[in-house]
Every structure is written in structure tokens, then in C-alpha cells.
Write a protein that holds these residues in place. Structure first.
Motif, PDB file in Angstrom:
ATOM      1  N   GLY A   1       0.820  -1.226   0.000  1.00 38.33           N
ATOM      2  CA  GLY A   1       0.000   0.000   0.000  1.00 38.33           C
ATOM      3  C   GLY A   1       0.845   1.263   0.000  1.00 38.33           C
ATOM      4  N   LEU A   2       2.131   1.141  -0.371  1.00 35.62           N
ATOM      5  CA  LEU A   2       3.060   2.296  -0.386  1.00 35.62           C
ATOM      6  C   LEU A   2       3.093   3.014   0.962  1.00 35.62           C
ATOM      7  CD1 LEU A   2       2.445   3.978  -3.882  1.00 35.62           C
ATOM      8  CD2 LEU A   2       4.294   2.444  -3.220  1.00 35.62           C
ATOM      9  N   GLU A   3       2.795   2.300   2.031  1.00 34.69           N
ATOM     10  CA  GLU A   3       2.734   2.955   3.346  1.00 34.69           C
ATOM     11  C   GLU A   3       4.075   3.607   3.702  1.00 34.69           C
ATOM     12  OE1 GLU A   3       1.105   0.650   6.519  1.00 34.69           O
ATOM     13  OE2 GLU A   3       1.355   2.291   7.947  1.00 34.69           O
ATOM     14  N   GLY A   4       4.002   4.864   4.052  1.00 31.02           N
ATOM     15  CA  GLY A   4       5.190   5.585   4.499  1.00 31.02           C
ATOM     16  C   GLY A   4       6.139   5.990   3.376  1.00 31.02           C
ATOM     17  N   VAL A   5       5.800   5.698   2.128  1.00 33.19           N
ATOM     18  CA  VAL A   5       6.696   6.030   1.013  1.00 33.19           C
ATOM     19  C   VAL A   5       6.407   7.455   0.529  1.00 33.19           C
ATOM     20  CG1 VAL A   5       7.349   5.429  -1.352  1.00 33.19           C
ATOM     21  CG2 VAL A   5       6.778   3.622   0.281  1.00 33.19           C
ATOM     22  N   ALA A   6       7.421   8.301   0.466  1.00 34.58           N
ATOM     23  CA  ALA A   6       7.230   9.641  -0.101  1.00 34.58           C
ATOM     24  C   ALA A   6       7.471   9.538  -1.596  1.00 34.58           C
ATOM     25  CB  ALA A   6       8.207  10.618   0.532  1.00 34.58           C
ATOM     26  N   VAL A   7       6.512   9.984  -2.400  1.00 39.37           N
ATOM     27  CA  VAL A   7       6.659   9.836  -3.847  1.00 39.37           C
ATOM     28  C   VAL A   7       6.908  11.166  -4.558  1.00 39.37           C
ATOM     29  CG1 VAL A   7       5.341   7.701  -4.014  1.00 39.37           C
ATOM     30  CG2 VAL A   7       4.145   9.875  -4.173  1.00 39.37           C
TER      31      VAL A   7
ATOM     32  N   THR B   1      -2.195  10.194 -13.488  1.00 38.64           N
ATOM     33  CA  THR B   1      -2.791  10.482 -14.801  1.00 38.64           C
ATOM     34  C   THR B   1      -2.160  11.741 -15.408  1.00 38.64           C
ATOM     35  OG1 THR B   1      -4.846   9.485 -14.024  1.00 38.64           O
ATOM     36  CG2 THR B   1      -4.991  10.829 -16.008  1.00 38.64           C
ATOM     37  N   ALA B   2      -2.060  12.784 -14.583  1.00 35.75           N
ATOM     38  CA  ALA B   2      -1.497  14.048 -15.092  1.00 35.75           C
ATOM     39  C   ALA B   2      -0.030  13.866 -15.498  1.00 35.75           C
ATOM     40  CB  ALA B   2      -1.621  15.137 -14.031  1.00 35.75           C
ATOM     41  N   ALA B   3       0.676  12.993 -14.790  1.00 37.19           N
ATOM     42  CA  ALA B   3       2.106  12.821 -15.045  1.00 37.19           C
ATOM     43  C   ALA B   3       2.396  12.178 -16.396  1.00 37.19           C
ATOM     44  CB  ALA B   3       2.737  11.990 -13.923  1.00 37.19           C
ATOM     45  N   THR B   4       1.382  11.570 -17.005  1.00 35.33           N
ATOM     46  CA  THR B   4       1.592  11.045 -18.359  1.00 35.33           C
ATOM     47  C   THR B   4       1.418  12.158 -19.395  1.00 35.33           C
ATOM     48  OG1 THR B   4      -0.728  10.502 -18.788  1.00 35.33           O
ATOM     49  CG2 THR B   4       0.599   8.818 -17.645  1.00 35.33           C
ATOM     50  N   MET B   5       1.162  13.378 -18.911  1.00 37.77           N
ATOM     51  CA  MET B   5       0.818  14.532 -19.740  1.00 37.77           C
ATOM     52  C   MET B   5      -0.554  14.358 -20.396  1.00 37.77           C
ATOM     53  SD  MET B   5       4.432  15.857 -21.226  1.00 37.77           S
ATOM     54  CE  MET B   5       3.740  17.350 -21.917  1.00 37.77           C
ATOM     55  N   SER B   6      -1.389  13.585 -19.726  1.00 39.81           N
ATOM     56  CA  SER B   6      -2.796  13.527 -20.132  1.00 39.81           C
ATOM     57  C   SER B   6      -3.464  14.818 -19.640  1.00 39.81           C
ATOM     58  CB  SER B   6      -3.447  12.293 -19.516  1.00 39.81           C
ATOM     59  OG  SER B   6      -4.785  12.168 -19.932  1.00 39.81           O
ATOM     60  N   ASP B   7      -4.761  14.937 -19.840  1.00 45.62           N
ATOM     61  CA  ASP B   7      -5.449  16.201 -19.542  1.00 45.62           C
ATOM     62  C   ASP B   7      -6.078  16.199 -18.147  1.00 45.62           C
ATOM     63  OD1 ASP B   7      -7.267  14.265 -21.138  1.00 45.62           O
ATOM     64  OD2 ASP B   7      -8.603  15.496 -19.953  1.00 45.62           O
ATOM     65  N   ILE B   8      -6.459  17.376 -17.698  1.00 41.79           N
ATOM     66  CA  ILE B   8      -6.981  17.562 -16.334  1.00 41.79           C
ATOM     67  C   ILE B   8      -8.347  16.866 -16.162  1.00 41.79           C
ATOM     68  CG2 ILE B   8      -8.147  19.774 -16.737  1.00 41.79           C
ATOM     69  CD1 ILE B   8      -6.898  20.740 -14.048  1.00 41.79           C
TER      70      ILE B   8
ATOM     71  N   ARG C   1       6.190   6.057 -12.497  1.00 41.14           N
ATOM     72  CA  ARG C   1       6.236   4.698 -13.026  1.00 41.14           C
ATOM     73  C   ARG C   1       7.038   3.830 -12.055  1.00 41.14           C
ATOM     74  NH1 ARG C   1       6.890  -0.415 -14.223  1.00 41.14           N
ATOM     75  NH2 ARG C   1       6.684  -0.974 -16.424  1.00 41.14           N
ATOM     76  N   PRO C   2       6.352   3.321 -11.002  1.00 47.42           N
ATOM     77  CA  PRO C   2       7.074   2.436 -10.082  1.00 47.42           C
ATOM     78  C   PRO C   2       7.264   1.048 -10.700  1.00 47.42           C
ATOM     79  CG  PRO C   2       4.799   2.728  -9.374  1.00 47.42           C
ATOM     80  CD  PRO C   2       4.948   3.478 -10.661  1.00 47.42           C
ATOM     81  N   ARG C   3       7.804   0.143  -9.922  1.00 45.84           N
ATOM     82  CA  ARG C   3       7.978  -1.218 -10.437  1.00 45.84           C
ATOM     83  C   ARG C   3       7.494  -2.204  -9.379  1.00 45.84           C
ATOM     84  NH1 ARG C   3      12.006  -3.908  -8.154  1.00 45.84           N
ATOM     85  NH2 ARG C   3      13.400  -2.747  -6.800  1.00 45.84           N
ATOM     86  N   ALA C   4       7.444  -3.452  -9.741  1.00 46.31           N
ATOM     87  CA  ALA C   4       7.033  -4.491  -8.789  1.00 46.31           C
ATOM     88  C   ALA C   4       8.139  -5.525  -8.661  1.00 46.31           C
ATOM     89  CB  ALA C   4       5.758  -5.167  -9.284  1.00 46.31           C
ATOM     90  N   ASN C   5       8.183  -6.198  -7.547  1.00 42.89           N
ATOM     91  CA  ASN C   5       9.072  -7.351  -7.410  1.00 42.89           C
ATOM     92  C   ASN C   5       8.436  -8.539  -8.102  1.00 42.89           C
ATOM     93  OD1 ASN C   5      11.034  -6.045  -5.950  1.00 42.89           O
ATOM     94  ND2 ASN C   5      10.150  -6.583  -3.972  1.00 42.89           N
ATOM     95  N   TRP C   6       9.220  -9.245  -8.831  1.00 46.14           N
ATOM     96  CA  TRP C   6       8.692 -10.384  -9.589  1.00 46.14           C
ATOM     97  C   TRP C   6       8.492 -11.593  -8.670  1.00 46.14           C
ATOM     98  CZ3 TRP C   6       6.123 -11.688 -13.571  1.00 46.14           C
ATOM     99  CH2 TRP C   6       6.125 -13.002 -14.043  1.00 46.14           C
TER     100      TRP C   6
END
Ligand SMILES: CC(C)(COP(=O)(O)OP(=O)(O)OC[C@H]1O[C@@H](n2cnc3c(N)ncnc32)[C@H](O)[C@@H]1OP(=O)(O)O)[C@@H](O)C(=O)NCCC(=O)NCCS
Length: 376
Positions: free
Chosen positions: A10-16, A199-206, A356-361
Motif C-alpha cells: 500500500g506504499l505505506e510511508g513512502v514519499a513519492v 494520470t497528469a504525469a503522463t501529460m494527459s489532460d486535467i 512509473r514504479p515497479r514491482a518485485n517479480w
């Protein structure tokens, strides 16, 4: 094989990201918008001014605020297509589904490929002005009533209640509702805001960003909790039944809606303000039951589980006392949080990098392709 770091569930405590919009100190129960304590904003500001603060990082000077108030009042109306959609969907879709669909449709006719800051600011203002009109129109149409046009002489909060009920609310009720909007306007990197920023970070619209956010808000672990709280209260039915009902839910290991929070380890400061509103309205309406049931539930949750209420808990009884239907509560949350979502879109776009994070395989190792007729 390279060593994989354990993921943070849940990305707990992660600053992004770096952000200058909301600061939350969950250990002491403190929330600030752009440096201002939420209690001060609740006491002294209103929703339009608070929105300006979120968008610009500064409290607006008088002339700028006056212009914003006028702009928002003038932009409450919906384009014909959006109104047609509300009429088409009101009998078929839930309120949050309708809101999501219509907000998405507001992009039609706008040059969404233009995403520069000035244009996005205008869109943020217009979207914030228009969301209440969608919600109120939806409720009127589904009840077989005629849509009430927005009135420019009413405040943002009073106008929504007027469009919903057809009656201008008392100043006191409008002020309480306005403060509820201030309290819900922003809350850092919560799930829906994060969705908007991704969504915005892909340069999509507001519009796409706000549509993503609405879809994310509706879940019962997030904004959908306020509707779920009211449904729990309606199910319980009386103060005497609270204890047995709660114990039954806890024995079945069910989550009690309106309690717990990822960030706050003590009580959410917004919940305390909302509790006072629910108490005041209970007295005013001469209907103490919903407040008393809520208070009993709050005390029991604290003593049984040590878990505090969150912002959704007393917003349920507060909105119920105002005559708002339970399934609209999450839309009311969205009407307010749209200011925060759009502020975050502006902040994301001002210093953008694709999220664009990643996952552990954890899946199977290399496999050889097997033809369909040879699969066991
Ligand atoms: C908000 C919420 C999703 C935070 O979730 P989280 O940080 O992932 O915390 P968890 O769900 O892992 O909860 C931690 C522990 O507290 C318990 N808990 C948390 N909230 C609870 C609740 N509302 N009712 C009962 N137990 C709860 C969990 O069961 C868990 O206990 P365990 O360790 O014995 O399994 C969670 O508290 C919740 O589901 N609340 C109800 C929904 C709600 O009101 N959402 C609005 C949030 S503003």
C-alpha cells in the motif's frame, strides 16, 4: 539474481514527491493547507477562498478573490451535452458513476491537448464550479423533479443546497456545509489525489485526471466510507442496538466504516469539527438519534479496538441532518476534493516526471511456450 527490496504494501510511508499543498502530521493530528491550520481555515475561510489557496499556495488578495467568486458563480451552468447525459444516466447509474461519466464528458469540445498552466487553472475553476450542478441535477432528475438552475447571487455552498432542494438554505446551514467543503478540500497524497497525479504525469489532460480521481474516491476504503457509515447507522437503527451490532461486526472481522486512517495515529482534526456540526444539527433538528448513535459507536470503537474516527464518520450524520441522501455523500466529498485534485494536477505539471514504479517479480521463472493442443 539481483536482490529485490521488499515492497511497501500500500506504499505505506513512502514519499513519492515533494509537495507544498497539504502537510499532515498524523502523530499529533495536525493538518495544514499551504501552512495554514485546518481549524483556522474552518473558522475563518470559506470554500472558494480555500480553493484559491490550494491552487496558488497563497491566500488571495481582495480583488483576486472577488474575481474568483464572480468567475465561479458565472461558470456553474453545464453545457447541454452534460445536462443531457445527467438526464439520461440519473435513472440508471449510481451518483458517483454519473459524476465520473459527466466529468469525463466535460472535456468534449475543449482542446484537451492544450495543457499549459494558465488554461489548466481556468479548467480547475470551471470544474470546481460545475461539479455541484451535476450532483444536484442528478438527484432532482432521479426523483422525478425538475432541474433547478444555479443562482449567481448565492454562495457556492448555499447554491448547491438550493439546487438540490429547490429552497434557499438558512445562513447557518449554508455556512456549516461550506465548512464541510473546506474540511474535505485537500489531504495530501491520498489514493484519489495520487490517481489524479499519476494520470497528469503522463501529460494527459486535467479532465482525465479528475475522472481517475473520482473513480478512485468512490471505493469504501476511501471516500465511499461516508455513505457506508450512514448505511451502518441506518442498519443499526437505535442507540440501544449499537453495542450488539458493533460486537457482531467485530466478531465477523468486518471493517467499521469511518474509523481508522493510514496517516493519523490520533484523532483526525477534521473529525472533531464535524462532530460539533453533527451535535449542533441534531439539536437544531430535534432529532438526536443519529448523533447519539454515532457518539456511542465512536466510544465503543475506541474502547474495543483503540481506533479513532476519521473524517467520514461525522460527515455522515451531518449531511443526513441536512437532508442529503446517503448515496450522494461521496459526490459531496468529490465536489470539495476537486479543488485539491486540480491543485495537485497543477503542481505535478509544473515539475513533471512520469510516475512509473515497479514491482518485485513473484511469478514463475522462464517458461517454454506450449502449443494449445499440448497443454495439460
Ligand atoms: C482507512 C483504512 C483503509 C486504513 O487502512 P490501513 O492503513 O491499510 O490499515 P489496515 O486496514 O491494515 O488496519 C490495521 C489494523 O487495524 C484494523 N482496522 C483498521 N481500521 C479498521 C476499521 N475501520 N474497523 C475495524 N478494524 C480496523 C485492521 O483490521 C488491522 O488490524 P489487524 O492488524 O489486526 O489485521 C482502514 O482503517 C479502513 O479500512 N477503515 C474503514 C474505511 C474508512 O473509513 N475509510 C476512510 C478513510 S478516511
Amino acid at each position: 539474481m539481483t536482490e529485490q527490496a521488499a515492497p511497501r504494501a500500500g506504499l505505506e510511508g513512502v514519499a513519492v514527491a515533494d509537495s507544498a499543498i497539504a502537510k499532515i502530521d498524523g502523530t499529533v493530528g495536525e493538518l495544514r493547507y499551504c501552512g495554514y491550520l485546518i481549524k483556522d481555515l474552518a473558522d475563518h475561510s470559506d470554500f472558494v477562498e480555500t480553493s484559491a489557496l490550494l491552487w496558488d499556495g497563497e491566500l488571495p488578495k481582495q480583488d483576486k478573490l472577488a474575481k474568483l467568486r464572480t468567475d465561479m458563480r458565472q461558470q456553474r451552468g453545464l453545457p447541454t451535452l452534460a445536462l443531457d447525459l445527467v438526464q439520461r444516466l440519473a435513472g440508471e447509474q449510481s451518483p458517483m458513476d454519473c459524476l465520473r461519466t459527466v466529468v469525463s464528458a466535460l472535456a468534449i469540445g475543449d482542446d484537451v491537448l492544450t495543457t499549459d498552466d494558465a488554461v489548466n487553472r481556468e479548467r480547475a475553476i470551471r470544474l470546481t464550479a460545475q461539479l455541484p450542478t451535476i450532483v444536484a441535477a442528478y438527484d432532482r432528475v432521479r426523483k422525478g423533479k425538475s432541474i433547478v438552475e444555479p443562482r449567481e447571487d448565492l454562495t457556492h455552498a448555499a447554491n448547491f443546497l438550493y439546487m438540490l432542494t429547490g429552497t434557499v438554505p438558512s445562513d447557518e446551514e449554508a455556512e456549516i456545509f461550506d465548512t464541510c467543503l473546506v474540511l474535505h478540500a485537500e489531504h495530501g497524497f491520498n489514493a484519489s489525489t495520487f490517481a489524479a497525479r499519476v494520470t497528469a504525469a503522463t501529460m494527459s489532460d486535467i479532465y482525465s485526471a479528475v475522472t481517475s480521481a473520482i473513480g478512485t474516491l468512490r471505493g469504501p476504503l476511501h471516500g465511499g466510507a461516508n455513505t457506508a457509515v450512514m448505511n451502518t447507522l441506518l442498519e443499526i437503527g437505535s442507540v440501544d442496538a449499537v453495542e450488539a451490532h458493533l460486537d457482531g461486526m467485530l466478531a465477523r472481522r468486518e471493517k467499521i466504516m469511518g474509523f481508522g486512517h493510514r496517516v493519523y495515529k490520533v484523532v483526525d482534526p477534521r473529525a472533531l469539527i464535524l462532530k460539533q456540526f453533527a451535535r449542533d444539527l441534531a439539536k437544531q433538528k430535534g432529532e438526536p438519534k443519529w448523533f447519539e448513535m454515532s457518539e456511542r459507536l465512536e466510544e465503543l470503537m475506541k474502547s474495543r479496538k483503540g481506533i479513532d474516527m476519521n473524517v467520514d464518520f461525522y460527515s455522515a450524520s451531518t449531511y443526513h441532518y441536512m437532508g442529503i441522501d446517503a448515496d450522494l455523500f461521496t459526490c459531496v466529498f468529490a465536489m470539495s476534493r476537486v479543488a485539491g485534485w486540480t491543485a495537485h494536477v497543477l503542481e505535478q505539471c509544473a515539475n513533471n516526471r512520469l510516475i512509473r514504479p515497479r514491482a518485485n517479480w513473484v511469478g514463475p521463472d522462464d517458461r517454454d511456450y506450449v502449443a494449445v493442443d499440448q497443454r495439460s
